[in-house]
Design a protein around this motif. Structure first.
Motif, PDB file in Angstrom:
ATOM      1  N   LEU A  50      29.192  19.963  35.589  1.00 27.06           N
ATOM      2  CA  LEU A  50      28.176  19.441  34.678  1.00 27.06           C
ATOM      3  C   LEU A  50      28.852  18.878  33.440  1.00 27.06           C
ATOM      4  N   ASN A  51      28.533  17.622  33.092  1.00 22.98           N
ATOM      5  CA  ASN A  51      29.134  17.038  31.896  1.00 22.98           C
ATOM      6  C   ASN A  51      28.219  17.216  30.682  1.00 22.98           C
ATOM      7  N   SER A  52      28.644  16.714  29.548  1.00 20.41           N
ATOM      8  CA  SER A  52      27.903  16.902  28.302  1.00 20.41           C
ATOM      9  C   SER A  52      26.578  16.149  28.277  1.00 20.41           C
ATOM     10  N   SER A  53      26.390  15.208  29.203  1.00 16.94           N
ATOM     11  CA  SER A  53      25.117  14.482  29.317  1.00 16.94           C
ATOM     12  C   SER A  53      24.195  15.124  30.354  1.00 16.94           C
ATOM     13  N   LEU A  54      24.568  16.311  30.829  1.00 18.27           N
ATOM     14  CA  LEU A  54      23.818  17.072  31.836  1.00 18.27           C
ATOM     15  C   LEU A  54      23.733  16.333  33.163  1.00 18.27           C
ATOM     16  N   GLU A  55      24.828  15.622  33.515  1.00 15.90           N
ATOM     17  CA  GLU A  55      24.945  14.948  34.800  1.00 15.90           C
ATOM     18  C   GLU A  55      26.000  15.685  35.626  1.00 15.90           C
ATOM     19  N   TRP A  56      25.745  15.818  36.917  1.00 14.21           N
ATOM     20  CA  TRP A  56      26.668  16.500  37.818  1.00 14.21           C
ATOM     21  C   TRP A  56      27.661  15.495  38.383  1.00 14.21           C
ATOM     22  N   LYS A  57      28.953  15.819  38.297  1.00 11.63           N
ATOM     23  CA  LYS A  57      30.030  14.962  38.791  1.00 11.63           C
ATOM     24  C   LYS A  57      30.835  15.724  39.837  1.00 11.63           C
ATOM     25  N   GLN A  58      31.086  15.087  40.981  1.00 12.96           N
ATOM     26  CA  GLN A  58      31.815  15.759  42.054  1.00 12.96           C
ATOM     27  C   GLN A  58      33.250  16.054  41.626  1.00 12.96           C
ATOM     28  N   PHE A  59      33.704  17.248  41.960  1.00 12.30           N
ATOM     29  CA  PHE A  59      35.072  17.651  41.646  1.00 12.30           C
ATOM     30  C   PHE A  59      36.027  17.042  42.662  1.00 12.30           C
ATOM     31  N   THR A  60      37.053  16.362  42.157  1.00 12.12           N
ATOM     32  CA  THR A  60      38.126  15.874  43.019  1.00 12.12           C
ATOM     33  C   THR A  60      39.468  16.427  42.544  1.00 12.12           C
ATOM     34  N   SER A  61      39.632  16.508  41.220  1.00 16.96           N
ATOM     35  CA  SER A  61      40.830  17.120  40.635  1.00 16.96           C
ATOM     36  C   SER A  61      40.531  17.420  39.175  1.00 16.96           C
ATOM     37  N   CYS A  62      41.351  18.249  38.572  1.00 14.62           N
ATOM     38  CA  CYS A  62      41.142  18.562  37.158  1.00 14.62           C
ATOM     39  C   CYS A  62      41.318  17.334  36.268  1.00 14.62           C
ATOM     40  N   ASP A  63      42.108  16.368  36.711  1.00 11.53           N
ATOM     41  CA  ASP A  63      42.370  15.196  35.876  1.00 11.53           C
ATOM     42  C   ASP A  63      41.115  14.423  35.496  1.00 11.53           C
ATOM     43  N   ASN A  64      40.061  14.499  36.326  1.00 14.18           N
ATOM     44  CA  ASN A  64      38.837  13.765  35.998  1.00 14.18           C
ATOM     45  C   ASN A  64      37.603  14.671  35.958  1.00 14.18           C
ATOM     46  N   THR A  65      37.829  15.952  35.748  1.00 11.04           N
ATOM     47  CA  THR A  65      36.717  16.898  35.676  1.00 11.04           C
ATOM     48  C   THR A  65      36.123  16.923  34.275  1.00 11.04           C
ATOM     49  N   PRO A  66      34.821  16.673  34.162  1.00  6.45           N
ATOM     50  CA  PRO A  66      34.202  16.673  32.840  1.00  6.45           C
ATOM     51  C   PRO A  66      33.963  18.088  32.327  1.00  6.45           C
ATOM     52  N   ALA A  67      34.072  18.237  31.033  1.00  6.81           N
ATOM     53  CA  ALA A  67      33.702  19.496  30.377  1.00  6.81           C
ATOM     54  C   ALA A  67      32.243  19.419  29.955  1.00  6.81           C
ATOM     55  N   TYR A  68      31.580  20.551  29.972  1.00  6.19           N
ATOM     56  CA  TYR A  68      30.222  20.635  29.424  1.00  6.19           C
ATOM     57  C   TYR A  68      30.284  20.510  27.907  1.00  6.19           C
ATOM     58  N   LEU A  69      31.339  21.077  27.320  1.00 10.78           N
ATOM     59  CA  LEU A  69      31.479  21.113  25.869  1.00 10.78           C
ATOM     60  C   LEU A  69      32.937  21.350  25.521  1.00 10.78           C
ATOM     61  N   THR A  70      33.454  20.606  24.546  1.00  6.34           N
ATOM     62  CA  THR A  70      34.778  20.862  23.989  1.00  6.34           C
ATOM     63  C   THR A  70      34.577  21.238  22.531  1.00  6.34           C
ATOM     64  N   THR A  71      35.090  22.418  22.146  1.00  6.53           N
ATOM     65  CA  THR A  71      34.721  22.983  20.850  1.00  6.53           C
ATOM     66  C   THR A  71      35.681  24.112  20.475  1.00  6.53           C
ATOM     67  N   THR A  72      35.421  24.740  19.342  1.00  8.44           N
ATOM     68  CA  THR A  72      36.076  25.996  18.994  1.00  8.44           C
ATOM     69  C   THR A  72      35.382  27.082  19.810  1.00  8.44           C
ATOM     70  N   LEU A  73      36.145  27.813  20.580  1.00  8.62           N
ATOM     71  CA  LEU A  73      35.561  28.782  21.509  1.00  8.62           C
ATOM     72  C   LEU A  73      35.022  30.013  20.789  1.00  8.62           C
ATOM     73  N   SER A  74      33.866  30.463  21.269  1.00  6.43           N
ATOM     74  CA  SER A  74      33.208  31.648  20.731  1.00  6.43           C
ATOM     75  C   SER A  74      32.264  32.152  21.815  1.00  6.43           C
ATOM     76  N   THR A  75      31.172  32.751  21.415  1.00  9.56           N
ATOM     77  CA  THR A  75      30.116  33.088  22.363  1.00  9.56           C
ATOM     78  C   THR A  75      29.178  31.896  22.431  1.00  9.56           C
ATOM     79  N   HIS A  76      28.994  31.373  23.617  1.00  8.40           N
ATOM     80  CA  HIS A  76      28.102  30.226  23.830  1.00  8.40           C
ATOM     81  C   HIS A  76      26.900  30.735  24.603  1.00  8.40           C
ATOM     82  N   ASP A  77      25.778  30.897  23.884  1.00  6.31           N
ATOM     83  CA  ASP A  77      24.625  31.567  24.485  1.00  6.31           C
ATOM     84  C   ASP A  77      23.502  30.633  24.893  1.00  6.31           C
ATOM     85  N   LYS A  78      23.701  29.338  24.756  1.00 12.25           N
ATOM     86  CA  LYS A  78      22.655  28.399  25.161  1.00 12.25           C
ATOM     87  C   LYS A  78      23.275  27.267  25.962  1.00 12.25           C
ATOM     88  N   ILE A  79      23.761  27.593  27.143  1.00  8.18           N
ATOM     89  CA  ILE A  79      24.340  26.596  28.029  1.00  8.18           C
ATOM     90  C   ILE A  79      23.225  26.104  28.949  1.00  8.18           C
TER      91      ILE A  79
END
Length: 129
Positions: A50-79
């Protein structure tokens, strides 16, 4: 680290939210949050992220895998995983994973995804049923 999820509604009109708590030694570090599904073989199989636009992208390799969120890591309670009530009965058995990897937007492509897989900082959050 821990993950969990909450659902609302029956499988024919379901919404799904997730929660991630990162390891204490990773709190405050830069990283990416990932949401993935593993489809059962009877519906074609495969992994999707799942990318940040809430679209599903097929996994082929980590090189093109979208993140849901890139941020300072903490507790993320509303994914937001499935935000609109959706009939999920045709993909029952699908597993939803939530995880994170260290790295920033300036890291090489795939760095945070590879970090997550190598360090096993992901867990099963929910199986659609």
């Amino acid at each position: 680290m821990s993950v969990s999820s909450s659902t609302s509604g029956p499988i024919t009109a379901q919404t799904i939210m997730g929660m991630l708590t990162v390891d204490s030694n990773d709190m405050g570090k830069l990283g990416s949050v990932f949401v993935a599904v593993i489809l059962p073989n009877n519906v074609g199989g495969g992994a999707y992220f799942l990318n940040s636009s809430l679209e599903w992208k097929q996994f082929t390799s980590c090189d093109n895998t979208p993140a849901y969120l890139t941020t300072t890591l903490s507790t993320h309670d509303k994914i937001s995983i499935i935000v609109t009530p959706t009939d999920l009965s045709n993909i029952a058995g699908t597993q939803i994973y939530i995880g994170y990897g260290l790295g920033s937007v300036l890291s090489p492509a795939g760095f945070a995804c590879t970090n997550m897989l190598n360090n096993k900082t992901y867990n099963l959050a929910y199986t659609i049923k």
